[in-house]
Design an enzyme around this catalytic site. Sequence first.
Site, PDB file in Angstrom:
ATOM      1  N   ASP A  21     -81.678 -76.127  25.488  1.00 49.11           N
ATOM      2  CA  ASP A  21     -80.481 -75.590  25.990  1.00 49.11           C
ATOM      3  C   ASP A  21     -80.487 -76.332  27.445  1.00 49.11           C
ATOM      4  O   ASP A  21     -81.681 -76.350  28.228  1.00 49.11           O
ATOM      5  CB  ASP A  21     -80.368 -74.129  26.384  1.00 49.11           C
ATOM      6  CG  ASP A  21     -79.993 -73.401  25.198  1.00 49.11           C
ATOM      7  OD1 ASP A  21     -79.726 -74.127  24.239  1.00 49.11           O
ATOM      8  OD2 ASP A  21     -79.960 -72.097  25.048  1.00 49.11           O
ATOM      9  N   ASP A  38     -70.125 -67.073  18.277  1.00 50.68           N
ATOM     10  CA  ASP A  38     -70.982 -66.261  19.148  1.00 50.68           C
ATOM     11  C   ASP A  38     -70.432 -64.829  19.237  1.00 50.68           C
ATOM     12  O   ASP A  38     -69.488 -64.754  19.754  1.00 50.68           O
ATOM     13  CB  ASP A  38     -71.328 -66.888  20.636  1.00 50.68           C
ATOM     14  CG  ASP A  38     -71.580 -68.292  20.583  1.00 50.68           C
ATOM     15  OD1 ASP A  38     -72.600 -68.598  19.599  1.00 50.68           O
ATOM     16  OD2 ASP A  38     -71.263 -69.464  21.568  1.00 50.68           O
TER      17      ASP A  38
END
Length: 236
Positions: free
Chosen positions: A8, A129
Amino acid sequence: MELFPAIDLRGGKAVRLVQGDYNQMTVFSDRPEEVALGFKAQGAKNLHVVDLDGAKDAALANFDTIEKLIKTTGLFVEVGGGLRNEASIDKYLSLGAGRVILGTVAVTNYPFVEEMVRKYGDKIAVGVDAKDGFVATHGWLETSEVRGVDFCRRLRDTGVKTVIYTDISRDGKMQGTNLELYKELSQIEGLDIVASGGISSLKEIDILKNEVYGAILGKALYLGAIDLKEALKYSV
């Protein structure tokens, strides 16, 4: 099962968040390409990359870093974060990304997803998500009224091949992933599910290998709770 070690990115650095909270961020490396090459040295063939700045601001904020990751590693790289127009998609695919991941735009502009799937086929994945079972958007900062599992079925019917499904409540907590959820998602025929969020033991990987197409490994790798070389034995 395919394993995807994760990087990330925020400000060009490899970081991890807790439950998508930008205020709970740990920086693990100033040189993400070295992290990726370390994964490759342990046997990884895939890499999952998310531009956290892009997810929040809808811009390709870490494009140069991602370009370096793609070109220096030779791995199959899937890229997400801020991809909300065709120009962004084409830019990453032209770099050599294996596929791109659409997130927020899949909820806010579904016809766009349909169009991109028609044009780019299985190079388009969707990141679902979920927070309390509902799809979250805009870097997990907002929650929609769309149920995650139902949304996956709709994506399958549209022609989407791959869905990266994250249970936000488990992400970055090192308390285990939502195995029951992935068992339910595995019943959606014709859809490759990639489990993401909270995977913290080899035992979970052993269970997931019979349920899903792939799994993303994040914080557990960075903290040493999972040895990547050992984990990859389950992906054979």
